[in-house]
Design a protein around this motif. Structure first.
Motif, mmCIF file in Angstrom:
data_model
loop_
_atom_site.group_PDB
_atom_site.id
_atom_site.type_symbol
_atom_site.label_atom_id
_atom_site.label_comp_id
_atom_site.label_asym_id
_atom_site.label_seq_id
_atom_site.Cartn_x
_atom_site.Cartn_y
_atom_site.Cartn_z
ATOM 1 N N ASN A 176 0.630 9.304 2.644
ATOM 2 C CA ASN A 176 1.371 8.043 2.670
ATOM 3 C C ASN A 176 0.825 7.118 3.756
ATOM 4 N N GLY A 177 0.414 7.708 4.878
ATOM 5 C CA GLY A 177 -0.171 6.914 5.946
ATOM 6 C C GLY A 177 -1.444 6.221 5.506
ATOM 7 N N VAL A 207 -0.381 3.150 3.484
ATOM 8 C CA VAL A 207 0.143 2.095 4.359
ATOM 9 C C VAL A 207 -0.986 1.456 5.156
ATOM 10 N N THR A 246 -3.281 -0.761 3.054
ATOM 11 C CA THR A 246 -2.610 -1.988 2.622
ATOM 12 C C THR A 246 -2.503 -3.001 3.752
ATOM 13 N N ASN A 247 -2.271 -2.527 4.976
ATOM 14 C CA ASN A 247 -1.949 -3.423 6.083
ATOM 15 C C ASN A 247 -3.015 -3.540 7.170
ATOM 16 N N ASN A 296 9.132 -4.240 8.428
ATOM 17 C CA ASN A 296 7.904 -4.300 7.637
ATOM 18 C C ASN A 296 7.313 -2.910 7.411
ATOM 19 N N VAL A 297 7.130 -2.190 8.484
ATOM 20 C CA VAL A 297 6.627 -0.812 8.435
ATOM 21 C C VAL A 297 7.622 0.046 9.203
ATOM 22 N N GLU A 327 6.861 5.423 8.552
ATOM 23 C CA GLU A 327 5.564 4.984 8.045
ATOM 24 C C GLU A 327 4.556 4.808 9.174
ATOM 25 N N LYS A 328 5.024 4.345 10.330
ATOM 26 C CA LYS A 328 4.132 4.250 11.490
ATOM 27 C C LYS A 328 3.616 5.635 11.870
ATOM 28 N N ASP A 335 3.330 8.145 9.841
ATOM 29 C CA ASP A 335 2.412 8.546 8.768
ATOM 30 C C ASP A 335 1.027 7.944 9.001
ATOM 31 N N VAL A 336 0.969 6.692 9.442
ATOM 32 C CA VAL A 336 -0.313 6.052 9.746
ATOM 33 C C VAL A 336 -1.028 6.818 10.859
#
Length: 259
Positions: A144-145, A148, A151-152, A201-202, A206-207, A209-210
């Motif tokens: 998932n990271g 994300v 995409t960003n 936003n994130v 999710e952070k 996961d990144v």
């Protein structure tokens, strides 16, 4: 009934409906938006010591009250996370003027950095320094990271965090040696040319996961030589210069042998 129908079509009815819609939207946002962190957890002593450090090392540029100037940003409301990121990476205090602050050996130790962060956080609410759990890559989902990040972030930092050039002498730094905490804080605060990715936003998960995805990229390429992980640029140069060169050389050799 006729009176109610007449009021429903009153010329001020759209204005009233718009005001009600704004009130409802504001109430919903206030209820569900993440609350900004404050300096309540810091001791008064730390804040006072941080203020002294600030006056001695930062006030020359940012002003005695951290209000900034026309060319230097205000620090009121940036939060402890922004201070911890900039100071712990050595970007602040700046060594010299330039397109962006360059990472260098830090000038303050962990305790002094925390005291500076506590003082700036006391000036206005802002993002707090993330906890160990928030930056623990072992708890993140790398797949998932990856989605994300691509995409960003990949348009500046490259698909695997190798960094890249930006306009006007600026650049997105490589992320292979950046600490997990600093990666999280960069997403929180948007240093240099980077946009801010707040929790709306994130999300915090999710952070994390990144971070998990970027940590995996440090294990090396499973497909062999990564060519600097610069993507189609280095791969294209390899194909056209080396690959095509070998093919042309082979064709010349075959032609010479046949003649």
């Amino acid at each position: 009934m006729k009176a109610l129908a007449a009021r429903r079509h009153h010329r001020f009815a759209p204005v009233v409906l718009l005001l009600l819609a704004l009130l409802v939207t504001g109430g919903v946002y206030a209820a569900f938006a993440p609350s900004p962190a404050s300096a309540d957890s810091a001791s008064t002593e730390d804040i006072e010591t941080g203020q002294k450090l600030f006056q001695a090392n930062c006030a020359t540029c940012h002003g005695p009250s951290a209000e900034g100037s026309d060319t230097v940003p205000s620090l009121v409301g940036v939060g402890a996370a922004a201070v911890d990121f900039q100071v712990s990476t050595g970007r602040m205090p700046m060594q010299m003027e330039g397109p962006q602050a360059i990472q260098k050996p830090r000038q303050f130790d962990e305790e002094q950095t925390a005291q500076l962060a506590a003082y700036v956080a006391s000036l206005g609410a802002g993002p707090a320094i993330p906890t160990d759990e928030q930056v623990d890559a072992a708890l993140g989902d790398p797949s998932n990271g990856a989605a994300v990040f691509r995409t960003n972030c990949a348009m500046c930092h490259n698909a695997v965090g190798a960094g890249g050039a930006l306009s006007e002498g600026k650049f997105a730094p490589p992320l292979w040696d950046t600490s997990e905490r600093n990666i999280y804080q960069a997403m929180q605060t948007g240093p240099q040319s980077m946009p801010v990715f707040n929790d709306m936003n994130v999300t915090p998960d999710e952070k994390r996961d990144v971070i998990a995805y970027l940590i995996e990229q440090r294990e090396g390429s499973a497909g062999g030589l990564d060519l600097g992980s610069l993507g189609p640029v280095s791969e294209g140069l390899w194909v056209w210069i080396v690959g095509m060169g070998l093919l042309i050389g082979a064709a010349v050799w075959i032609g010479a042998k046949s003649s």
